[in-house]
Write a protein that holds these residues in place. Sequence first.
Motif, mmCIF file in Angstrom:
data_model
loop_
_atom_site.group_PDB
_atom_site.id
_atom_site.type_symbol
_atom_site.label_atom_id
_atom_site.label_comp_id
_atom_site.label_asym_id
_atom_site.label_seq_id
_atom_site.Cartn_x
_atom_site.Cartn_y
_atom_site.Cartn_z
ATOM 1 N N THR A 257 54.047 -1.848 -9.925
ATOM 2 C CA THR A 257 55.109 -1.262 -9.114
ATOM 3 C C THR A 257 56.187 -0.659 -9.998
ATOM 4 O O THR A 257 56.727 -1.338 -10.875
ATOM 5 N N PHE A 258 56.516 0.598 -9.774
ATOM 6 C CA PHE A 258 57.742 1.178 -10.304
ATOM 7 C C PHE A 258 58.769 1.091 -9.192
ATOM 8 O O PHE A 258 58.764 1.896 -8.250
ATOM 9 N N GLY A 259 59.653 0.102 -9.271
ATOM 10 C CA GLY A 259 60.598 -0.135 -8.197
ATOM 11 C C GLY A 259 62.040 0.165 -8.542
ATOM 12 O O GLY A 259 62.918 0.049 -7.689
ATOM 13 N N LYS A 260 62.284 0.562 -9.791
ATOM 14 C CA LYS A 260 63.658 0.841 -10.207
ATOM 15 C C LYS A 260 63.640 2.074 -11.098
ATOM 16 O O LYS A 260 62.752 2.229 -11.946
ATOM 17 N N ILE A 261 64.625 2.939 -10.915
ATOM 18 C CA ILE A 261 64.677 4.187 -11.672
ATOM 19 C C ILE A 261 66.130 4.546 -11.973
ATOM 20 O O ILE A 261 67.037 4.257 -11.177
ATOM 21 N N ALA A 262 66.352 5.143 -13.135
ATOM 22 C CA ALA A 262 67.663 5.677 -13.499
ATOM 23 C C ALA A 262 67.450 7.092 -14.032
ATOM 24 O O ALA A 262 66.528 7.335 -14.814
ATOM 25 N N VAL A 263 68.288 8.015 -13.581
ATOM 26 C CA VAL A 263 68.122 9.425 -13.926
ATOM 27 C C VAL A 263 69.413 9.961 -14.524
ATOM 28 O O VAL A 263 70.505 9.671 -14.030
ATOM 29 N N GLU A 264 69.289 10.751 -15.578
ATOM 30 C CA GLU A 264 70.444 11.441 -16.167
ATOM 31 C C GLU A 264 70.130 12.932 -16.254
ATOM 32 O O GLU A 264 69.003 13.294 -16.593
ATOM 33 N N PRO A 265 71.086 13.802 -15.942
ATOM 34 C CA PRO A 265 72.458 13.503 -15.490
ATOM 35 C C PRO A 265 72.551 13.162 -14.006
ATOM 36 O O PRO A 265 73.642 12.964 -13.490
ATOM 37 N N TRP A 278 61.192 1.409 -14.449
ATOM 38 C CA TRP A 278 60.769 0.054 -14.792
ATOM 39 C C TRP A 278 59.484 -0.299 -14.061
ATOM 40 O O TRP A 278 59.423 -0.232 -12.827
ATOM 41 N N LEU A 279 58.478 -0.686 -14.816
ATOM 42 C CA LEU A 279 57.190 -1.097 -14.268
ATOM 43 C C LEU A 279 57.120 -2.616 -14.184
ATOM 44 O O LEU A 279 57.375 -3.319 -15.167
ATOM 45 N N ASP A 280 56.766 -3.113 -13.018
ATOM 46 C CA ASP A 280 56.461 -4.534 -12.820
ATOM 47 C C ASP A 280 54.970 -4.615 -12.542
ATOM 48 O O ASP A 280 54.475 -3.986 -11.607
ATOM 49 N N SER A 281 54.239 -5.391 -13.342
ATOM 50 C CA SER A 281 52.797 -5.505 -13.126
ATOM 51 C C SER A 281 52.362 -6.959 -13.231
ATOM 52 O O SER A 281 52.880 -7.719 -14.061
ATOM 53 N N ARG A 282 51.382 -7.334 -12.383
ATOM 54 C CA ARG A 282 50.903 -8.709 -12.305
ATOM 55 C C ARG A 282 49.414 -8.681 -11.998
ATOM 56 O O ARG A 282 48.939 -7.813 -11.257
#
Length: 405
Positions: A257-265, A278-282
Amino acid sequence: MTFHSMWAELLPIGRSSASGGYRRFAWTEADADCRAWFEQQARGRGLAYETDRNGNQWAWLGDPARGDAVVTGSHLDSVPDGGAFDGPLGVVSAFAALDELRRRGARFTKPLGIVNFGDEEGARFGLACVGSRLTAGALTVEQAHRLTDAEGITLPQAMEAAGYDPDAIGADPHRLDRIGAFVELHVEQGRALDLSGDRIGIAGAIWPHGRWRFDFRGEANHAGTTRLADRRDPMLSYAQTVLAARREAELAGAVATFGKIAVEPNGVNAVPSLVRGWLDSRAADQESLDAVVGGVKKAAREYAAAHGVDLDVERESFTPVVEFDHALRDELARILATGTDLTVPVLGTGAGHDAGILSGRVPTAMLFVRNPTGVSHSPAEFAAEDDCVAGVTALADALEGLACT
């Protein structure tokens, strides 16, 4: 107090009126209110109360210095807009189980402890189970001091602002030596019990899991005047990588799961210069998890190269497979089946827990309470009242069998 009155008292703390979910993040006002609630419950029952060097809260019946204490509990913090049950159900049930044992007239032959581990979800600083990791020595002081939230506030700064000493944190083997067994009750984060028709389950193992940060670095530019052929757009590489993660997880029978992202600008009319995801994998085993993450990394590099984008990947956390103590697990199954026709299935889980962190140092086990929706980390998370009561009874039975014999 009854389970219901405790639950009703805790329910409003940190709840968002907009989403109906919870925002009980570490070292915030909501966290402080949860901690005050825990201390009130402990002292109101005549238990010895203490906060350890890592901010975890403990309530004791009997002298834990004996070294064979039976401990139960969970956590009170939440993910962003999380549900009411993940964590708090285990803490409220712990106090309710003690009340039930006192009503039964149980005679304790071992010390009993109830714990609230701090910052289990990692919602603020990006690392799960900070309180238990520090205590078990799975997180160093140096690593902890480098943790920062989205506002750039470091963990030491947040702890100090909340009235705690960040220089005191660290491994606490003396405290763990007090514990002879740790049993954590938790709402099931899935529908296995609902599908089987059982109210209560026992954890068999926690899947190996981790979090990886992918930094795609391109070139900021004007969204209206820059030709598509001239762009170095990291969003394209990121979007393709999200799809690759789904594909790799399906192939391996895992989750990613890519559940969080930050973008600039982060402008509507700007080509991004940076997309950080951010990748969460299980997965059920290490080989499958390695296959998923390796496949995602390979695809991300190929997509980045195709779009003229630079890529950095950093593993931010990792927990190997956790096999809960077989002897303790089997003993819980025996206790819960004694004198009843109750079937207690053994379940694997893809969710991490403080019990998993402690498992390398003390015998640990988990009980699950049925979640009919299977939804977790969401306001829709749910457990029926009669199932919660069944969980309290099962936990009381387990504690009686472990601490009153």
